[in-house]
Each structure stands twice: as structure tokens, then as C-alpha cells.
Design a protein around this motif. Structure first.
Motif, PDB file in Angstrom:
ATOM      1  N   UNK A  27      -0.839  -9.218  -9.620  1.00 35.55           N
ATOM      2  CA  UNK A  27       0.347  -8.743 -10.209  1.00 35.55           C
ATOM      3  C   UNK A  27       0.904  -7.505  -9.356  1.00 35.55           C
ATOM      4  N   UNK A  28      -0.141  -6.605  -8.880  1.00 35.34           N
ATOM      5  CA  UNK A  28       0.309  -5.428  -7.964  1.00 35.34           C
ATOM      6  C   UNK A  28       0.552  -5.981  -6.692  1.00 35.34           C
ATOM      7  N   UNK A  29      -0.081  -7.101  -6.238  1.00 30.53           N
ATOM      8  CA  UNK A  29       0.371  -7.685  -4.935  1.00 30.53           C
ATOM      9  C   UNK A  29       1.762  -7.899  -4.861  1.00 30.53           C
ATOM     10  N   UNK A  30       2.136  -8.678  -5.953  1.00 25.37           N
ATOM     11  CA  UNK A  30       3.534  -9.055  -5.919  1.00 25.37           C
ATOM     12  C   UNK A  30       4.411  -7.961  -5.952  1.00 25.37           C
ATOM     13  N   UNK A  31       4.174  -7.044  -6.521  1.00 28.22           N
ATOM     14  CA  UNK A  31       5.024  -5.843  -6.537  1.00 28.22           C
ATOM     15  C   UNK A  31       4.927  -5.216  -5.026  1.00 28.22           C
ATOM     16  N   UNK A  32       3.958  -5.219  -4.448  1.00 36.54           N
ATOM     17  CA  UNK A  32       4.042  -4.559  -2.940  1.00 36.54           C
ATOM     18  C   UNK A  32       4.963  -5.522  -2.340  1.00 36.54           C
ATOM     19  N   UNK A  33       4.815  -6.731  -2.211  1.00 38.08           N
ATOM     20  CA  UNK A  33       5.632  -7.422  -1.640  1.00 38.08           C
ATOM     21  C   UNK A  33       7.312  -7.551  -2.031  1.00 38.08           C
ATOM     22  N   UNK A  34       7.456  -7.433  -3.232  1.00 33.55           N
ATOM     23  CA  UNK A  34       8.793  -7.041  -3.881  1.00 33.55           C
ATOM     24  C   UNK A  34       9.162  -5.591  -3.249  1.00 33.55           C
TER      25      UNK A  34
END
Length: 177
Positions: A97-104
Motif C-alpha cells: 500500500x505504501x508503494x502505491x502511495x509513493x507512485x501516487x
């Protein structure tokens, strides 16, 4: 045509959110096992849990105008499943989930540059979005490939993602009031 597809996509997101199926990434709140509402597939292999995450464009896009959109990292409860309740596995899923936020955040950063240039052609925004979501998928797979092999490597990933999130802190998601 592309605008009508994107608008349909945005309307679908709104209806999903109304059903309470989405968690928007927030630094203050972490996912818990109770957020995993999906049913494990019969062919789950060795997996103990799966987090379904995605990066969505939410908002209004007007032809020939600068888009008024938000980029949100979403955890999809109905598509996320688990057969365990151990904290190590939950920490692993949180990193997804944190990786998704990083790319967001990377997308938000690039969109901000386009907005500063007063770019109204959504093709430019779309190109950024698709390039970075493709990179996001690659990073998710790379994380799993590396992290499953050792606790040390998973910890290295956790630190790396936390550092990159901090470096892009100014692009953290802030809900519109």
C-alpha cells in the motif's frame, strides 16, 4: 471518446467508495486484517495474503481546460484477502500500500509540473499516469520477488520506501475540503 471512458472510470470509483470498499492511503492509519474482505482463490499457491491496491484519478476533466483532479492510492477491500493473521505478513501488505502511495506522489508531482505549465491537453497527463502506473506495477512485483527471500531484504525495502515517501512528502495526498 477517451474523456467519456475516463469519466465512466471516475463514476465507478465514486460508487465503489460509497459502498465502503476503498481505503485511501493515509500516513496516520494503517491497514488491518479486518480490511481484507476478499475470498482467497483456490489456486492461491503459497500466498498467505494479497493486497489489491491501485492508483486512481478522481475529479473533473474538462476538454481544453486544466484538469481538476486528485490522485489517490486505494486499497480495495473486496479484492484483498488473507488466510493468516500474523503481524509480519500484515507489515508486508502495508508496504504494498505504501508503494502505491509513493507512485501516487510521483504522479502528483508530475501533474503539478503540467499544471504549472498550464497544460490543458489531457494526453500529457494520461501519458504520465500510464508510465508511472506501469512502473508502479513493476516495483510491486520486484518488491515481492526480493522481500519473500529474506526478512533483511524486506526491511531494506521498508526503509527505502519510507525514505522515498519522506522525500516526496510535499506531494502527500490531502483530501479536498
Amino acid at each position: 471518446m477517451k474523456y467519456s471512458i475516463l469519466i465512466l472510470f471516475l463514476m465507478i470509483n465514486v460508487s465503489i467508495e460509497r459502498n465502503g470498499d476503498i481505503i485511501i492511503w493515509n500516513e496516520e492509519s494503517r491497514i488491518t486484517w479486518s480490511d481484507f474482505d476478499g475470498v482467497p482463490p483456490k489456486d492461491k499457491g503459497l500466498k498467505l495474503a494479497v493486497s489489491s491496491v491501485r492508483i486512481d484519478i478522481v475529479g473533473d476533466i474538462y476538454e481544453n481546460e486544466i484538469p481538476d483532479v486528485a490522485i489517490e492510492a486505494h486499497f480495495i477491500k473486496s479484492k484483498s484477502w488473507t488466510i493468516t493473521n500474523d503481524l509480519k505478513s500484515l507489515a508486508h501488505e502495508q508496504i504494498h500500500f505504501d508503494i502505491a502511495e509513493l507512485y501516487a506522489r510521483k504522479i502528483r508531482q508530475q501533474f503539478e509540473l503540467l499544471i504549472c505549465k498550464k497544460t490543458s491537453d489531457f494526453d500529457f497527463y494520461e501519458k504520465v499516469y500510464f508510465e508511472l502506473t506501469k512502473e508502479h506495477s513493476k516495483t510491486q512485483k520486484e518488491f515481492d520477488g526480493n522481500a519473500y527471500s529474506s526478512k533483511e531484504k524486506e526491511n531494506q525495502w521498508k526503509l527505502k520506501i519510507a525514505k522515498e515517501l519522506e522525500e516526496l512528502k510535499e506531494y502527500e495526498y490531502v483530501p479536498k475540503e
